[in-house]
Write an enzyme that holds these catalytic residues in place. Structure first.
Site, PDB file in Angstrom:
ATOM      1  N   TYR A 120      75.966 107.083 -27.536  1.00  0.00           N
ATOM      2  CA  TYR A 120      75.265 108.140 -26.816  1.00  0.00           C
ATOM      3  C   TYR A 120      74.185 107.584 -25.890  1.00  0.00           C
ATOM      4  O   TYR A 120      73.748 108.262 -24.966  1.00  0.00           O
ATOM      5  CB  TYR A 120      74.664 109.160 -27.789  1.00  0.00           C
ATOM      6  CG  TYR A 120      75.716 109.970 -28.525  1.00  0.00           C
ATOM      7  CD1 TYR A 120      76.989 110.132 -27.990  1.00  0.00           C
ATOM      8  CD2 TYR A 120      75.438 110.578 -29.731  1.00  0.00           C
ATOM      9  CE1 TYR A 120      77.956 110.866 -28.648  1.00  0.00           C
ATOM     10  CE2 TYR A 120      76.403 111.325 -30.406  1.00  0.00           C
ATOM     11  CZ  TYR A 120      77.663 111.465 -29.856  1.00  0.00           C
ATOM     12  OH  TYR A 120      78.616 112.200 -30.506  1.00  0.00           O
ATOM     13  N   LYS A 171      81.670 100.453 -39.141  1.00  0.00           N
ATOM     14  CA  LYS A 171      83.014  99.953 -38.852  1.00  0.00           C
ATOM     15  C   LYS A 171      82.869  98.506 -38.376  1.00  0.00           C
ATOM     16  O   LYS A 171      83.296  98.145 -37.266  1.00  0.00           O
ATOM     17  CB  LYS A 171      83.648 100.876 -37.785  1.00  0.00           C
ATOM     18  CG  LYS A 171      85.103 100.638 -37.511  1.00  0.00           C
ATOM     19  CD  LYS A 171      86.037 101.184 -38.570  1.00  0.00           C
ATOM     20  CE  LYS A 171      87.479 100.846 -38.210  1.00  0.00           C
ATOM     21  NZ  LYS A 171      88.418 101.057 -39.321  1.00  0.00           N
TER      22      LYS A 171
END
Ligand code: ATP
Ligand code: MG
Length: 330
Positions: A120, A171
Site C-alpha cells: 500500500y 510469506k
C-alpha cells in the site's frame, strides 16, 4: 483537564451509529469534550473537499477520534486521517458473541496489521502497454515498532484469554527479502521481550483459521495480509455490524467501525450500532478508561445475547432501541 474527542460521523449510517456511540460515552459521565468535524461525500459536494483542513487539524490535535464512514470519498478521507494520527498499527478484533449466529462461534482473534508500508505504500508504475510493476516497502524499523506494540498488547493482557503470545503471519518463503525482513524483525523483538511468538505462512494460515480459529489469539501481519486475513476472520463471526477497529499512533488514535456507509439501509434508523459502540470501547481503553471500556463491552454482550437486535442480526429493533438498551445495561 477534559479529554478532547474529535467526532466525525461522515456519510450514510455513520450519521446514525456515531451518535449512538456518543450516547453510550456520555452515559459514562467521563469529562470528555466532543468536537464535531465534517468529512466525506456530502462535504465534498458542498465544498469540493472530502477532508477539509479544519477536520484534519481537529483530528491531529485531539486526544482521540471517533469516525463513522465515508462513501465514494472513503480513500480521500481515511488515508489522510490515518496520517493525521500518525498511525503505525491497525487493530482489528474479530470475536464471535453468544446470541449471534457465527460461522465459527469459537472465534476470538485480534489482528495487528502494519499500517504504513507493504504494497500500500509502494509505488506503482506503468512501464509499457503490457507491463505494470509495484514496489513493496518493508523496513526493519516499522516492523519492529509493530512487534513492540504486539508485545505490549499481549503483556497488558489485551489479547484473547485462550492464547499466550502472538502469531506472525508472513510469506517469507517466497518474498524472502521483504517478508524475510519483516519476519526476522518481529521474531527478534519477541525474543528480546521474552514474548512467545510462533509463525505461520499466510496462505496456510488462511486455511487453518476457518478450520480451527481457537488455535489463534493475537495475529501480527504485514499491511495487505492483515487487510485480507482480518476480513476473512470477520466472515467467521457473523456480520459487519459487530466489528470495531483502531488506528493507533504514537500519541493519537482514530477508532472506526469496520463497515462502510451501508447505503442500502442508510437513513432508516435500523443500522446496528454495535461496531461503533465497540470502537468507542476501544477508545476508552486507549485513553486509560479501562474499567469503563470493560463496562461498555459487558453491556454490549448482554444486549447481543438477550436483545433487542437490529435486522442484520435477525431482529426488528431500531438503532435507538439497541443504543437505549446498551445505556440501560451500563
Ligand atoms: P461502502 O462503500 O461505504 O463500504 P458498502 O455498500 O460496501 O458501502 P458496507 O457498509 O460495507 O456497504 O456494508 C455491506 C453490507 O453490510 C450492507 O448490506 C449493509 O447493509 C450491511 N451492514 C454494514 N454495516 C451494518 C450495520 N452497522 N448494521 C446493519 N447492517 C450493516
Ligand atoms: Mg464496504
Amino acid at each position: 483537564m477534559s479529554e478532547r474527542i474529535a467526532v466525525i460521523e461522515g456519510d450514510g449510517i455513520g450519521k446514525e451509529v456515531v451518535p449512538a456511540a456518543i450516547d453510550v460515552l456520555e452515559a459514562l459521565e467521563i469529562d470528555f469534550e466532543f468536537v464535531e468535524g465534517e468529512a466525506g461525500d456530502a462535504v465534498e459536494e458542498s465544498t469540493g473537499e472530502a477532508l477539509p483542513a479544519e477536520t484534519y487539524d481537529l483530528v491531529a490535535d485531539a486526544d482521540a477520534t471517533l469516525f463513522g464512514a465515508a462513501g465514494d470519498t472513503a480513500a480521500d478521507v481515511i488515508l489522510p486521517l490515518r496520517d493525521a494520527v500518525d498511525s503505525f498499527v491497525n487493530v482489528r478484533p474479530a470475536k464471535a458473541y453468544p446470541g449471534v449466529d457465527a460461522l465459527r462461534p469459537e472465534t476470538d482473534v485480534v489482528f495487528l496489521r502494519e499500517n504504513t508500508e507493504g504494497v500500500y505504500a509502494g509505488h506503482e508504475d506503468r512501464l509499457s502497454e503490457d507491463l505494470s510493476t509495484l514496489t513493496r516497502v518493508i523496513t526493519t524499523s516499522a516492523s519492529r515498532e509493530l512487534a513492540e506494540y504486539a508485545c505490549e498488547f499481549v503483556a497488558d493482557g489485551r489479547g484473547p484469554d485462550h492464547r499466550d503470545g502472538f502469531t506472525v503471519a508472513h510469506k517469507s518463503n517466497v518474498m524472502r527479502e521483504t517478508d524475510g525482513r519483516f519476519r526476522e524483525a518481529v521474531l527478534d523483538v519477541a525474543a528480546e521481550r521474552g514474548v512467545d511468538a510462533d509463525e505461520e505462512l499466510m496462505d496456510a494460515f488462511a486455511t487453518k483459521l476457518p478450520l480451527d480459529p481457537s488455535q489463534y489469539g493475537v495475529v501480527v501481519c504485514p499491511n495487505l495480509a492483515g487487510d485480507v486475513l482480518s476480513d476473512l476472520a470477520a466472515g467467521l463471526v457473523g456480520g459487519l455490524g459487530l466489528l470495531p477497529s483502531a488506528n493507533v499512533g504514537h500519541d493519537n488514535a482514530l477508532f472506526e467501525p469496520v463497515h462502510g456507509t451501508a447505503p442500502d439501509i442508510a437513513g432508516e434508523g435500523i443500522a446496528n450500532p454495535t461496531a461503533a459502540v465497540l470502537s468507542a470501547a476501544m477508545l476508552l481503553e486507549y485513553l486509560g478508561h479501562v474499567e469503563e471500556g470493560r463496562r461498555v463491552r459487558t453491556a454490549v454482550e448482554s444486549v447481543l445475547s438477550d436483545g433487542p437486535r437490529t435486522g442484520d442480526l435477525g431482529g426488528d429493533a431500531t438503532t435507538e432501541d439497541v443504543t437505549a438498551a446498551i445505556v440501560d445495561r451500563l
